[in-house]
Design a protein around this motif. Sequence first.
Motif, PDB file in Angstrom:
ATOM      1  N   VAL A  87       0.933  -1.288   0.033  1.00  0.00           N
ATOM      2  CA  VAL A  87      -0.048  -0.145   0.087  1.00  0.00           C
ATOM      3  C   VAL A  87       0.816   1.223   0.023  1.00  0.00           C
ATOM      4  O   VAL A  87       0.557   2.260  -0.715  1.00  0.00           O
ATOM      5  CB  VAL A  87      -0.919   0.016   1.129  1.00  0.00           C
ATOM      6  CG1 VAL A  87      -1.780   1.437   1.322  1.00  0.00           C
ATOM      7  CG2 VAL A  87      -1.957  -1.121   1.095  1.00  0.00           C
ATOM      8  N   ILE A  88       1.841   1.256   0.901  1.00  0.00           N
ATOM      9  CA  ILE A  88       2.793   2.380   0.932  1.00  0.00           C
ATOM     10  C   ILE A  88       3.381   2.758  -0.179  1.00  0.00           C
ATOM     11  O   ILE A  88       3.663   3.897  -1.046  1.00  0.00           O
ATOM     12  CB  ILE A  88       3.827   2.298   1.966  1.00  0.00           C
ATOM     13  CG1 ILE A  88       3.234   2.155   3.509  1.00  0.00           C
ATOM     14  CG2 ILE A  88       5.070   3.095   2.110  1.00  0.00           C
ATOM     15  CD1 ILE A  88       3.997   1.854   4.576  1.00  0.00           C
ATOM     16  N   LEU A  89       3.953   1.663  -0.958  1.00  0.00           N
ATOM     17  CA  LEU A  89       4.794   1.825  -2.219  1.00  0.00           C
ATOM     18  C   LEU A  89       3.714   2.178  -3.331  1.00  0.00           C
ATOM     19  O   LEU A  89       3.988   3.252  -4.112  1.00  0.00           O
ATOM     20  CB  LEU A  89       5.356   0.399  -2.726  1.00  0.00           C
ATOM     21  CG  LEU A  89       6.803   0.230  -2.321  1.00  0.00           C
ATOM     22  CD1 LEU A  89       7.040   0.176  -0.851  1.00  0.00           C
ATOM     23  CD2 LEU A  89       7.198  -1.137  -3.090  1.00  0.00           C
ATOM     24  N   GLY A  90       2.519   1.810  -3.371  1.00  0.00           N
ATOM     25  CA  GLY A  90       1.193   2.325  -4.340  1.00  0.00           C
ATOM     26  C   GLY A  90       1.160   3.840  -3.967  1.00  0.00           C
ATOM     27  O   GLY A  90       0.754   4.407  -4.934  1.00  0.00           O
ATOM     28  N   ALA A  91       0.980   4.067  -2.894  1.00  0.00           N
ATOM     29  CA  ALA A  91       0.700   5.423  -2.528  1.00  0.00           C
ATOM     30  C   ALA A  91       1.772   6.352  -3.198  1.00  0.00           C
ATOM     31  O   ALA A  91       1.270   7.694  -3.463  1.00  0.00           O
ATOM     32  CB  ALA A  91       0.725   5.728  -1.174  1.00  0.00           C
ATOM     33  N   ASN A  92       2.910   6.185  -3.433  1.00  0.00           N
ATOM     34  CA  ASN A  92       3.995   7.032  -3.749  1.00  0.00           C
ATOM     35  C   ASN A  92       3.717   7.129  -5.331  1.00  0.00           C
ATOM     36  O   ASN A  92       4.197   8.164  -5.847  1.00  0.00           O
ATOM     37  CB  ASN A  92       5.311   6.343  -3.534  1.00  0.00           C
ATOM     38  CG  ASN A  92       5.805   6.527  -2.232  1.00  0.00           C
ATOM     39  OD1 ASN A  92       6.535   7.761  -1.974  1.00  0.00           O
ATOM     40  ND2 ASN A  92       5.301   5.709  -1.252  1.00  0.00           N
ATOM     41  N   ILE A  93       2.968   6.158  -5.944  1.00  0.00           N
ATOM     42  CA  ILE A  93       2.747   6.644  -7.360  1.00  0.00           C
ATOM     43  C   ILE A  93       1.403   7.412  -7.485  1.00  0.00           C
ATOM     44  O   ILE A  93       1.324   8.624  -8.181  1.00  0.00           O
ATOM     45  CB  ILE A  93       2.414   5.073  -8.231  1.00  0.00           C
ATOM     46  CG1 ILE A  93       3.921   4.429  -8.150  1.00  0.00           C
ATOM     47  CG2 ILE A  93       1.817   5.614  -9.605  1.00  0.00           C
ATOM     48  CD1 ILE A  93       3.464   3.108  -9.027  1.00  0.00           C
ATOM     49  N   GLY A  94       0.508   7.005  -6.630  1.00  0.00           N
ATOM     50  CA  GLY A  94      -0.818   7.917  -6.568  1.00  0.00           C
ATOM     51  C   GLY A  94      -0.802   9.202  -6.257  1.00  0.00           C
ATOM     52  O   GLY A  94      -1.476  10.057  -6.984  1.00  0.00           O
ATOM     53  N   THR A  95       0.535   9.680  -5.552  1.00  0.00           N
ATOM     54  CA  THR A  95       0.368  11.140  -4.934  1.00  0.00           C
ATOM     55  C   THR A  95       1.211  11.877  -6.360  1.00  0.00           C
ATOM     56  O   THR A  95       0.938  13.122  -6.264  1.00  0.00           O
ATOM     57  CB  THR A  95       1.412  11.057  -3.886  1.00  0.00           C
ATOM     58  OG1 THR A  95       1.417  12.440  -3.316  1.00  0.00           O
ATOM     59  CG2 THR A  95       2.871  11.045  -4.528  1.00  0.00           C
ATOM     60  N   THR A  96       1.401  11.216  -7.432  1.00  0.00           N
ATOM     61  CA  THR A  96       1.862  12.176  -8.413  1.00  0.00           C
ATOM     62  C   THR A  96       0.924  12.735  -9.363  1.00  0.00           C
ATOM     63  O   THR A  96       1.099  13.519 -10.285  1.00  0.00           O
ATOM     64  CB  THR A  96       2.921  11.298  -9.129  1.00  0.00           C
ATOM     65  OG1 THR A  96       2.336  10.185 -10.018  1.00  0.00           O
ATOM     66  CG2 THR A  96       4.001  10.735  -8.408  1.00  0.00           C
ATOM     67  N   ILE A  97      -0.338  12.136  -9.101  1.00  0.00           N
ATOM     68  CA  ILE A  97      -1.403  12.673  -9.904  1.00  0.00           C
ATOM     69  C   ILE A  97      -1.770  14.083  -9.966  1.00  0.00           C
ATOM     70  O   ILE A  97      -1.960  14.750 -10.784  1.00  0.00           O
ATOM     71  CB  ILE A  97      -2.798  11.573  -9.743  1.00  0.00           C
ATOM     72  CG1 ILE A  97      -3.899  12.011 -10.787  1.00  0.00           C
ATOM     73  CG2 ILE A  97      -3.359  12.267  -8.377  1.00  0.00           C
ATOM     74  CD1 ILE A  97      -3.495  11.485 -12.133  1.00  0.00           C
ATOM     75  N   THR A  98      -1.525  14.638  -8.549  1.00  0.00           N
ATOM     76  CA  THR A  98      -1.956  15.977  -8.481  1.00  0.00           C
ATOM     77  C   THR A  98      -1.018  16.841  -9.396  1.00  0.00           C
ATOM     78  O   THR A  98      -1.379  17.842 -10.079  1.00  0.00           O
ATOM     79  CB  THR A  98      -1.541  16.545  -6.781  1.00  0.00           C
ATOM     80  OG1 THR A  98      -2.428  15.337  -6.173  1.00  0.00           O
ATOM     81  CG2 THR A  98      -2.102  17.777  -6.717  1.00  0.00           C
ATOM     82  N   GLY A  99       0.392  16.421  -9.527  1.00  0.00           N
ATOM     83  CA  GLY A  99       1.227  17.214 -10.299  1.00  0.00           C
ATOM     84  C   GLY A  99       0.976  17.138 -11.768  1.00  0.00           C
ATOM     85  O   GLY A  99       1.014  18.087 -12.522  1.00  0.00           O
ATOM     86  N   GLN A 100       0.123  16.029 -12.231  1.00  0.00           N
ATOM     87  CA  GLN A 100      -0.256  15.914 -13.618  1.00  0.00           C
ATOM     88  C   GLN A 100      -1.448  16.637 -13.818  1.00  0.00           C
ATOM     89  O   GLN A 100      -1.443  17.484 -15.134  1.00  0.00           O
ATOM     90  CB  GLN A 100      -0.415  14.370 -13.676  1.00  0.00           C
ATOM     91  CG  GLN A 100       0.616  13.548 -13.785  1.00  0.00           C
ATOM     92  CD  GLN A 100       1.741  13.645 -14.860  1.00  0.00           C
ATOM     93  OE1 GLN A 100       1.374  14.404 -15.700  1.00  0.00           O
ATOM     94  NE2 GLN A 100       2.981  12.958 -14.812  1.00  0.00           N
ATOM     95  N   ILE A 101      -2.297  16.793 -12.860  1.00  0.00           N
ATOM     96  CA  ILE A 101      -3.408  17.699 -13.093  1.00  0.00           C
ATOM     97  C   ILE A 101      -2.919  19.021 -13.157  1.00  0.00           C
ATOM     98  O   ILE A 101      -3.749  19.969 -14.017  1.00  0.00           O
ATOM     99  CB  ILE A 101      -4.530  17.404 -11.713  1.00  0.00           C
ATOM    100  CG1 ILE A 101      -5.094  16.057 -12.044  1.00  0.00           C
ATOM    101  CG2 ILE A 101      -5.497  18.296 -11.893  1.00  0.00           C
ATOM    102  CD1 ILE A 101      -5.672  15.712 -10.742  1.00  0.00           C
TER     103      ILE A 101
END
Length: 539
Positions: A87-101
């Motif tokens: 879960v922790i590793l996946g969260a590090n990918i998910g957090t990058t969506i803000t920058g993409q938006i």
Amino acid sequence: MDFWNIATLAGGLGLFLYGMKMMSDGLERAAGNRLRNMLNVLTTNRFLGMLVGMVFTMLIQSSSATTVMTVGFVNAGLMNLFQATGVILGANIGTTITGQIIAFKLTALAPVAIFAGVAIVMFTKKNFTRHIGEVIAGFGILFIGLDMMSTSMEPLKDVPEFVNMLVAFKNPVLGILAGIAFTAIIQSSSASVGILQALAMQGLIDLDAAYLIILGQNIGTCVTAMLASVGTSKTAHRAAIIHLMFNVFSSVIVFALVQIFPAIIDGIQALSPGDVSRQIANAHTLFNVLGVIIFLPMSNLLVKLSMKIVPGEDPQMEERRLKYLDDRILTTPALVVPQILKEVNRMADLAVDNINRAMDAFLHKNAEQVNYVQQHEQVINYLNHEITHYLVKANQLDLPEADMKLNGILFHTINDLERIGDHAENLTEYATSRIEGDIKISDAALDELETMNNHVQELLRIALKIFNEHDATLTSQVAHIEEIIDEEEDELKERHIQRLNKSLCTPQSGMLFMDVITNLERVADHGTNIAYSVGDMQA
């Protein structure tokens, strides 16, 4: 850069952070417990856990929130370290969506989003719809704040000192430290990357310096999880350590790769020439994806290393399960009530132990006991629910008359035990207030509370002895101790008023003192109820 620019920058930063929080909170509230259940249930292996962590973080736009929640699940025993790592590793990918938006530069849509979101919030009554309105309004506020920050930064191009400072960030040490410090302060890598993108929109920073700051930001975001693990179990500490190790190791690897292969930066720039904001978003995403690709297969090693860093074992905690009951015993009615009694006695031991530990936490500022009591309170609540379930089923069986009578009494007994557990939880809250607020309580007051607690513990011991042995002859002892406790409550309140009048204690410490003795007296009442229930059995 004049005062107005500085004020606009500060206001823009405030709107940006508020908009991000509004979006995150709105999404989480709209989903209710479903997101938490998804995080808790759909983590049967590290790969699925990684996907869940990624999707969850994309929705709430905060890897810190995901990681803190994961630490909480681990602390409660609802998730093991191997599941948490995914879960922790996946969260590090998910957090990058803000920058993409943010890189889409949707500022033109921001006023419409704010109007639509506020209209939904003001003119709808359904909670789900209102929360969606908060998300839409937060989206608009975020971009308004971003535009204000970007506009206010434009004059900085003509400030040599500021430009030189950004150039200095090309120094690896300075760049990474700057990213760590800023993200640690605002506790959000998504927000700090967004601010970095605002600088890029004005041409104040390029990817050569920005990628170093991004690496620092990935490390700085670990501060939130590390703080959340304070006062939790060793296993929860390890989950926070895994988060830190992953981000540190990933940043070191990416830095080393860029030093060996500088063309990596050129390749990222070539994906979106001239758009540094998009380059920053892409770098953030690619770096984190690379880290997950490397470390997900090695998650077992991260877990083992965390256990080396945080050695030892937590005190053995009671499991949230039934030890003596399952549906198979319902086929033998004669065994049902005796087995229920075993679970009730287990629940009673936990409740009484919790009171003792909660008072130890309060009297001696023992923070470790707070965590222990809170975890055992979850077990007590679970047993209350499950035992009640079996009592209902037992009532539908052809039981002996004595068992039927006992079965009815047990409904009240487990309710008293559950309330004793609740009072223990109250006492830990007072202990936490005393510890965190550094509230001073006089030695005389502490001695009085300890004496009263000893009387309560003695009453509970005799009450449970009466309950287990069905010996109603001991109820007179319980009645006597209860009278002592009732008198103590009045006396201690009177002494407290005297100390207050003499300024020997503060109103804040006095409130805690009064709350503790009230809770102890109520615990004694529930213990007395249990003792007198034996008379009902024999009637």
